[in-house]
Design a protein around this motif. Structure first.
Motif, PDB file in Angstrom:
ATOM      1  N   LYS A 174      -8.162  78.525 -14.006  1.00 42.55           N
ATOM      2  CA  LYS A 174      -9.547  78.182 -14.303  1.00 42.55           C
ATOM      3  C   LYS A 174     -10.443  78.464 -13.105  1.00 42.55           C
ATOM      4  O   LYS A 174     -10.115  78.117 -11.974  1.00 42.55           O
ATOM      5  CB  LYS A 174      -9.661  76.710 -14.701  1.00 42.55           C
ATOM      6  N   TRP A 175     -11.578  79.109 -13.362  1.00 43.23           N
ATOM      7  CA  TRP A 175     -12.517  79.465 -12.299  1.00 43.23           C
ATOM      8  C   TRP A 175     -13.489  78.307 -12.058  1.00 43.23           C
ATOM      9  O   TRP A 175     -14.135  77.815 -12.985  1.00 43.23           O
ATOM     10  CB  TRP A 175     -13.293  80.711 -12.665  1.00 43.23           C
ATOM     11  N   TYR A 176     -13.576  77.889 -10.794  1.00 45.58           N
ATOM     12  CA  TYR A 176     -14.516  76.839 -10.402  1.00 45.58           C
ATOM     13  C   TYR A 176     -15.527  77.449  -9.436  1.00 45.58           C
ATOM     14  O   TYR A 176     -15.189  77.769  -8.293  1.00 45.58           O
ATOM     15  CB  TYR A 176     -13.788  75.682  -9.716  1.00 45.58           C
ATOM     16  N   PRO A 177     -16.774  77.633  -9.864  1.00 45.79           N
ATOM     17  CA  PRO A 177     -17.764  78.307  -9.008  1.00 45.79           C
ATOM     18  C   PRO A 177     -18.140  77.522  -7.760  1.00 45.79           C
ATOM     19  O   PRO A 177     -18.661  78.091  -6.805  1.00 45.79           O
ATOM     20  CB  PRO A 177     -18.974  78.483  -9.934  1.00 45.79           C
ATOM     21  N   SER A 178     -17.881  76.220  -7.745  1.00 44.23           N
ATOM     22  CA  SER A 178     -18.336  75.388  -6.629  1.00 44.23           C
ATOM     23  C   SER A 178     -17.272  75.175  -5.555  1.00 44.23           C
ATOM     24  O   SER A 178     -17.479  74.390  -4.624  1.00 44.23           O
ATOM     25  CB  SER A 178     -18.796  74.018  -7.154  1.00 44.23           C
ATOM     26  N   LEU A 179     -16.131  75.846  -5.665  1.00 41.67           N
ATOM     27  CA  LEU A 179     -15.083  75.656  -4.660  1.00 41.67           C
ATOM     28  C   LEU A 179     -15.554  76.130  -3.290  1.00 41.67           C
ATOM     29  O   LEU A 179     -16.162  77.191  -3.159  1.00 41.67           O
ATOM     30  CB  LEU A 179     -13.823  76.428  -5.054  1.00 41.67           C
ATOM     31  N   ARG A 180     -15.241  75.348  -2.269  1.00 39.98           N
ATOM     32  CA  ARG A 180     -15.641  75.679  -0.895  1.00 39.98           C
ATOM     33  C   ARG A 180     -14.430  76.215  -0.141  1.00 39.98           C
ATOM     34  O   ARG A 180     -13.419  75.523  -0.026  1.00 39.98           O
ATOM     35  CB  ARG A 180     -16.179  74.422  -0.197  1.00 39.98           C
ATOM     36  N   PRO A 181     -14.518  77.433   0.380  1.00 38.07           N
ATOM     37  CA  PRO A 181     -13.346  78.048   1.025  1.00 38.07           C
ATOM     38  C   PRO A 181     -12.812  77.267   2.213  1.00 38.07           C
ATOM     39  O   PRO A 181     -11.616  77.316   2.501  1.00 38.07           O
ATOM     40  CB  PRO A 181     -13.867  79.428   1.451  1.00 38.07           C
ATOM     41  N   GLU A 182     -13.685  76.511   2.899  1.00 36.96           N
ATOM     42  CA  GLU A 182     -13.231  75.781   4.076  1.00 36.96           C
ATOM     43  C   GLU A 182     -12.365  74.577   3.742  1.00 36.96           C
ATOM     44  O   GLU A 182     -11.741  73.988   4.635  1.00 36.96           O
ATOM     45  CB  GLU A 182     -14.430  75.317   4.915  1.00 36.96           C
ATOM     46  N   MET A 183     -12.272  74.228   2.459  1.00 40.80           N
ATOM     47  CA  MET A 183     -11.503  73.053   2.078  1.00 40.80           C
ATOM     48  C   MET A 183     -10.122  73.396   1.524  1.00 40.80           C
ATOM     49  O   MET A 183      -9.470  72.566   0.908  1.00 40.80           O
ATOM     50  CB  MET A 183     -12.289  72.216   1.062  1.00 40.80           C
ATOM     51  N   GLU A 184      -9.678  74.600   1.772  1.00 43.58           N
ATOM     52  CA  GLU A 184      -8.316  74.983   1.392  1.00 43.58           C
ATOM     53  C   GLU A 184      -7.460  75.046   2.658  1.00 43.58           C
ATOM     54  O   GLU A 184      -7.890  75.582   3.681  1.00 43.58           O
ATOM     55  CB  GLU A 184      -8.294  76.334   0.676  1.00 43.58           C
ATOM     56  N   PHE A 185      -6.240  74.513   2.559  1.00 41.80           N
ATOM     57  CA  PHE A 185      -5.375  74.396   3.727  1.00 41.80           C
ATOM     58  C   PHE A 185      -3.954  74.818   3.385  1.00 41.80           C
ATOM     59  O   PHE A 185      -3.485  74.617   2.261  1.00 41.80           O
ATOM     60  CB  PHE A 185      -5.376  72.956   4.249  1.00 41.80           C
ATOM     61  N   ARG A 186      -3.299  75.419   4.373  1.00 41.19           N
ATOM     62  CA  ARG A 186      -1.886  75.789   4.229  1.00 41.19           C
ATOM     63  C   ARG A 186      -1.034  74.791   4.995  1.00 41.19           C
ATOM     64  O   ARG A 186      -1.298  74.507   6.176  1.00 41.19           O
ATOM     65  CB  ARG A 186      -1.630  77.211   4.734  1.00 41.19           C
TER      66      ARG A 186
END
Length: 336
Positions: A174-186
């Motif tokens: 599912k595509w979420y247009p409001s996702l913020r790239p800085e809040m993804e972590f490995r």
């Protein structure tokens, strides 16, 4: 690394167990004819013929310089070379159309392990957002990085007996247009212990992360303890998460430890050392200044195909970047 470790990181393997804490996803097994289409690099670039006639994309991505190669001469009759017909995958297209509609009208695609991030530039939005079968086919067919999934997934395995998995799958997320790239972590797990966390998007500096770092570490560690550590089968692996604005953690992906997985703000040697040091705990790294931004590492080949060892170009570049950051930190202007 063993083949089993690579296999368990395929999305069709882990998603059913973690769907309640992950991004909503629908998965389709791909017919072998579509896999062959993705691998075909001969002739013109043809997109599949649509059976629903809802796509705005042309059937062919044309190269004007090659156009005359497929022209039919007047009066040549059956002897003239006919342009190839576009392939057609009606059953797959109709299933994908239904899935897109059930996921809200927009999705981003990935195969067993990888998403076609390197071909996002070719889409009308410059992202992986897709609303039709043709858009998905365009991204997949244009991606060089997906060759890893299709041909090289087991190249780093010590017990390699396969050149490719027996089946390929298309995951529509599912595509979420409001996702913020800085809040993804490995997150890096060794011997079932969480030993490291890295900002996933290392090509940007996000000041807000400095303030939230401690709180983010707490919610990610709790998520690992409560949702991941006792459920995922492997002892050594990485997993990616997204943290929402209200501090809920969503599982994004699993990847093997080492091999083609990018260590981002770490080096694999560092992570191995952290594991060996008793009581070391979790090290959480983010980009802490504009000068610490790393170059884009979205390469078109698997990470283990790159020369990243001591003395390599990438190794020297990253060492120089670290030295420059240390110099700036200690300079009088920086108050060091």
């Amino acid at each position: 690394m063993k083949q089993e470790e690579v296999n368990l990181c395929q999305i069709q393997e882990w998603y059913p167990k973690f769907k309640s804490v992950s991004i909503k996803t629908l998965i389709h097994e791909l017919p072998e004819s579509f896999v062959e289409y993705l691998l075909d690099d001969h002739g013109p670039f043809l997109l599949p013929a649509s059976v629903v006639n809802e796509d705005a994309l042309p059937n062919r991505i044309c190269n004007p310089e090659e156009e005359e190669d497929y022209q039919v001469s007047e009066g040549s009759g059956d002897e003239a070379e006919q342009p190839p017909s576009p392939p057609s995958f009606p059953e797959l297209e109709l299933k994908i159309k239904e899935s897109i509609e059930s996921l809200g009208g927009a999705v981003f695609p990935k195969l067993n392990w990888s998403a076609p991030k390197d071909s996002a530039w070719i889409s009308t939005t410059g992202t992986l957002r897709c609303t039709s079968f043709s858009e998905i086919a365009l991204l997949l067919r244009s991606s060089d990085s997906l060759i890893h999934d299709l041909c090289h997934a087991y190249d780093s395995c010590s017990d390699k007996s396969l050149s490719r998995p027996p089946n390929f799958y298309l995951a529509l997320r599912k595509w979420y247009p409001s996702l913020r790239p800085e809040m993804e972590f490995r997150c890096f797990v060794r011997d079932r212990l969480l030993v490291g966390i890295s900002q996933r998007e290392v090509t940007g500096f996000y000041p807000a992360l400095l303030e939230k770092k401690s709180a983010l570490e707490v919610v990610i560690r709790e998520f690992f303890k409560d949702k991941v550590s006792q459920t995922f089968q492997l002892e050594n692996y990485t997993f990616d998460v997204y943290v929402t604005m209200d501090d809920r953690v969503k599982l994004v992906d699993f990847n093997p430890w080492g091999a083609f997985t990018l260590p981002l703000l770490f080096m694999w040697e560092e992570l191995e050392q952290n594991c060996a040091e008793e009581g070391h705990g979790v090290e959480f790294r983010i980009v802490e200044s504009q000068s610490a931004v790393r170059p884009g590492l979205k390469t078109a080949v698997p990470y283990d195909y790159l020369a990243t060892g001591p003395g390599s170009g990438w190794d020297q570049f990253l060492r120089n970047a670290d030295q420059e950051l240390e110099r700036q930190t200690r300079s009088p202007e920086a108050g060091g």
